[in-house]
Design an enzyme around this catalytic site. Structure first.
Site, short mmCIF file in Angstrom:
data_model
loop_
_atom_site.label_atom_id
_atom_site.label_comp_id
_atom_site.label_asym_id
_atom_site.label_seq_id
_atom_site.Cartn_x
_atom_site.Cartn_y
_atom_site.Cartn_z
N LYS A 274 0.69 -1.24 -0.23
CA LYS A 274 -0.05 -0.01 -0.04
C LYS A 274 1.03 1.41 0.00
O LYS A 274 0.63 2.24 -0.88
CB LYS A 274 -0.97 0.00 1.34
CG LYS A 274 -1.76 1.38 1.26
CD LYS A 274 -2.94 1.13 2.55
CE LYS A 274 -3.41 2.48 2.65
NZ LYS A 274 -4.64 2.56 3.71
N GLU B 182 10.36 -4.91 4.73
CA GLU B 182 10.53 -5.99 4.43
C GLU B 182 10.32 -6.09 2.86
O GLU B 182 11.00 -6.84 2.30
CB GLU B 182 9.47 -6.97 5.19
CG GLU B 182 9.73 -7.12 6.57
CD GLU B 182 8.65 -6.05 7.47
OE1 GLU B 182 8.98 -4.80 7.03
OE2 GLU B 182 8.52 -6.31 8.64
N GLY C 93 -4.95 -1.86 4.72
CA GLY C 93 -4.25 -2.82 4.16
C GLY C 93 -4.90 -4.17 4.15
O GLY C 93 -5.00 -4.94 3.55
N ARG C 94 -5.52 -4.51 5.59
CA ARG C 94 -6.21 -5.55 5.90
C ARG C 94 -7.46 -5.92 5.16
O ARG C 94 -8.20 -7.03 5.47
CB ARG C 94 -6.16 -5.82 7.50
CG ARG C 94 -6.90 -4.74 8.16
CD ARG C 94 -6.59 -4.90 9.68
NE ARG C 94 -7.10 -3.67 10.37
CZ ARG C 94 -6.37 -2.61 10.57
NH1 ARG C 94 -5.07 -2.51 9.92
NH2 ARG C 94 -6.79 -1.61 11.25
N GLU D 259 -5.39 -6.48 14.41
CA GLU D 259 -4.83 -5.14 14.05
C GLU D 259 -6.02 -4.22 14.34
O GLU D 259 -5.48 -2.94 14.37
CB GLU D 259 -4.26 -5.17 12.72
CG GLU D 259 -3.18 -4.09 12.44
CD GLU D 259 -2.36 -4.51 11.07
OE1 GLU D 259 -2.93 -4.17 10.05
OE2 GLU D 259 -1.18 -4.62 11.14
N HIS E 222 -4.92 -33.02 16.97
CA HIS E 222 -3.72 -33.75 17.26
C HIS E 222 -2.69 -32.95 17.77
O HIS E 222 -1.43 -33.33 17.86
CB HIS E 222 -3.48 -34.77 16.02
CG HIS E 222 -4.50 -35.78 15.54
ND1 HIS E 222 -4.74 -36.85 16.02
CD2 HIS E 222 -5.56 -35.26 14.49
CE1 HIS E 222 -5.87 -37.31 15.50
NE2 HIS E 222 -6.12 -36.28 14.75
N LYS F 129 8.59 -0.76 14.23
CA LYS F 129 9.25 -0.38 12.94
C LYS F 129 10.28 0.56 13.12
O LYS F 129 11.40 0.53 12.45
CB LYS F 129 8.16 0.17 11.98
CG LYS F 129 7.30 -0.69 11.29
CD LYS F 129 6.29 -0.21 10.41
CE LYS F 129 4.95 -1.07 10.16
NZ LYS F 129 4.16 -0.41 9.16
O1 F6P Z 1 2.59 -3.09 9.70
C1 F6P Z 1 1.38 -3.05 9.56
C2 F6P Z 1 0.88 -2.92 8.25
O2 F6P Z 1 0.88 -1.34 7.98
C3 F6P Z 1 -0.41 -3.34 7.82
O3 F6P Z 1 -1.51 -2.79 8.31
C4 F6P Z 1 -0.29 -3.51 6.39
O4 F6P Z 1 -1.15 -4.61 5.86
C5 F6P Z 1 1.14 -4.16 6.40
O5 F6P Z 1 2.12 -3.30 7.14
C6 F6P Z 1 1.68 -3.85 4.91
O6 F6P Z 1 1.83 -2.61 4.55
P1 F6P Z 1 2.12 -2.09 2.97
O7 F6P Z 1 0.92 -2.76 2.19
O8 F6P Z 1 1.83 -0.62 3.00
O9 F6P Z 1 3.33 -2.56 2.38
#
Ligand code: F6P
Length: 530
Positions: A192, A198, A251-252, A337, A368, A496
């Site tokens: 987003k 990452e 995002g979610r 979240e 199990h 972060k």
């Molecule tokens: O760290 C949480 C978050 O902001 C989530 O809400 C989001 O889905 C995810 O990181 C990834 O963010 P992006 O799509 O901006 O890389």
């Protein structure tokens, strides 16, 4: 406005004093009374520790908390996400909001689906022929939605193979591309913000992997999905392969947007539209049904009852469906979240428990591993079961066994087996009375443990859309009742920021003063890695 939870107290006291066994013994119509249907989707909450009066009180509480007005506000596109000054209009992406989808929304969906079809049909091809593999690089909502849906709809996936890389651990990308041919692989960068550490680090590594094989052609093997069009352009992704979305899509909640691109490539445009239509059907039900006949509202109220009435802190989500293996993780992000908050919408501390811990694994595997604790542990863990009447793999005795296990777990949790019953059962086998006495307490099941069972006909794109929207609206209603903002996630920021600060420390570029624990760990890591 926070809900007046104390009005639940008399109902809690009454129901604590009874058992599910007694509730069932007293009411032969309990299943009919506490089951709700929307077409083939059925929610059975007769095994929850509730009665009609408690449910009436919960519905009254929802009304008093302003759920109806809040629903209207969200659906009509008001800035419901107060701390970020935005609407939460993911419903507009599937035609389920009052605020009509703009030309931009429909245009982007059409463009994204056309691209998906081009990739599927080979009209947009790799340097060495049609794309055989798609690698989605994203994390959180930019990963969990696509990966969950791709796994769930595997029988509908007839396009290139789909792979997902989320973790910044280099092993994730390395292992994912190990057997892939870069000359036939399309990498989708999904973020987003297009700023997430990452994803950006993995994006650069994937770009290097492509470049090593196809050189300047690497650009052809990459697409991006983001609200940050400039960021994607700056990374070097060609404009015609950048698919946008909007800041009012959390995002979610983004699987309905171009974040669904890998899924669309896998299942095709037509099935992707069916997936959206499934969600829109649930949206319509959520908007129009009165609170006491509203599936997401009832699910939300059962959650409020579990959390704020009975005081149970976690919920296990157990799909009896291997293809829903990532559904618990998906709902975990959606729920935790959204509702893992400690201040109300006005910034004051809440004076009640908010979002529970959500966790789970598919059954029967879970039986199990951790079901022992669910049956005989000292904590009560309410369970949501999900199962399909029909298997996508045709009639099969194993599917019947799957269903038998699902229903059996609900029975065992609710009704248990008393010590007397255990002793009688053991005596049938002519056991030694001393041995029976010694073992019976260990073999006793306390029961009286609640569960809700969600059944549907088969796990197809339409039903998956309905299921996801069901949980989305449940989370929304609970957020309203708790008086919190379900659409921000400031709680992820501190980590972060600190990780960005520690990156140069671990690389040895700086030596700031750290707390002794972190400093000790940094030193130990350096020592071990040398
Ligand atoms: O760290 C949480 C978050 O902001 C989530 O809400 C989001 O889905 C995810 O990181 C990834 O963010 P992006 O799509 O901006 O890389």
């Amino acid at each position: 406005m926070m809900a007046p939870f104390r009005e639940l107290d008399p109902h809690v006291a009454r129901l604590r004093a009874t058992s599910l066994r007694a509730l069932f013994a007293d009411d032969a119509a309990r299943f009919d009374r506490f089951t709700m249907r929307l077409d083939d989707l059925l929610i059975d909450y007769s095994k929850e520790k509730v009665d009609a009066a408690a449910l009436d009180a919960l519905v009254a509480l929802a009304r008093e908390a302003g759920v109806e007005d809040a629903r209207e506000a969200m659906v009509s596109g008001e800035n419901w996400n107060l701390t970020e000054g935005r609407a939460a209009l993911h419903m507009a992406l599937r035609g389920g909001a009052d605020a009509p989808a703009s030309d931009d929304v429909t245009g982007t969906l059409d463009r994204m689906l056309a691209f998906a079809e081009d990739v599927r049909e080979g009209r947009y091809a790799a340097s060495a022929g049609n794309f055989t593999d798609i690698v989605n690089i994203g994390i959180g909502g930019s990963d969990l939605g696509p990966v969950m849906v791709a796994r769930a709809l595997e029988p509908d996936c007839d396009g290139p193979r789909l792979h997902f890389v989320s973790n910044v651990d280099p092993g994730h990308l390395t292992d994912t591309v190990k057997f892939l041919d870069p000359t036939r692989t399309l990498v989708i960068l999904a973020s987003k913000t297009f700023k997430t550490m990452e994803t950006m680090m993995n994006a650069r590594a994937a770009s290097d992997w492509l470049r090593a094989a196809v050189g300047e052609e690497a650009g052809r093997h990459m697409a991006a999905v983001s609200t940050n069009i400039e960021g994607a352009a700056a990374f070097g992704i060609e404009e015609n392969r950048v698919f946008g979305f909007w800041d009012w899509v959390g995002g979610r909640y983004s699987i309905w947007s171009a974040i669904g691109l890998p899924v669309a490539i896998g299942i095709g445009a037509q099935d992707f539209r069916v997936f959206l239509r499934g969600a829109a059907t649930m949206d319509q039900h959520f908007r129009d049904a009165p609170l006491d006949k509203n599936l997401p509202v009832i699910l939300a109220l059962l959650g409020i009852w579990r959390r704020n009435g009975m005081g149970w802190p976690t919920v296990a989500l157990i799909p009896y469906d291997q293809r829903l293996e990532r559904f618990p993780a998906y709902v975990q992000q959606l729920d935790m979240e959204s509702n893992g908050k400690q201040v109300g919408r006005g910034g004051d501390p809440v004076d009640t428990a908010t979002g529970p811990v959500i966790w789970g694994e598919p059954g029967t595997n879970a039986q199990h591993s951790f079901f022992q604790l669910l049956h005989q542990g000292t904590d009560i863990v309410p369970v949501d079961f999900i199962a399909a009447a029909e298997s996508r793999d045709g009639p099969d005795e194993r599917h019947i066994a799957l269903l038998a296990n699902c229903l059996a777990q609900g029975q065992a949790l609710a009704f248990g087996r008393t010590e007397d019953e255990v002793q009688a059962k053991m005596a049938e086998k002519h056991g030694d009375p001393d041995e029976i006495g010694r073992l019976a307490p260990h073999r006793t099941f306390p029961g009286d443990r609640p569960s809700t069972t969600i059944l549907h006909r088969r796990l197809d794109p339409f039903t998956l859309g309905r299921l996801v929207a069901l949980y989305e609206h449940k989370v929304f209603v609970q957020g309203v009742i708790w008086g919190i903002n379900s659409f921000d996630q400031w709680g992820v920021e501190l980590g972060k920021e600190l990780a960005s600060g520690l990156l140069p420390v671990l690389k040895g570029d700086t030596t700031p003063s750290l707390d002794v624990s972190t400093a000790g760990l940094v030193a130990a890591l350096k020592e071990m890695s040398s």
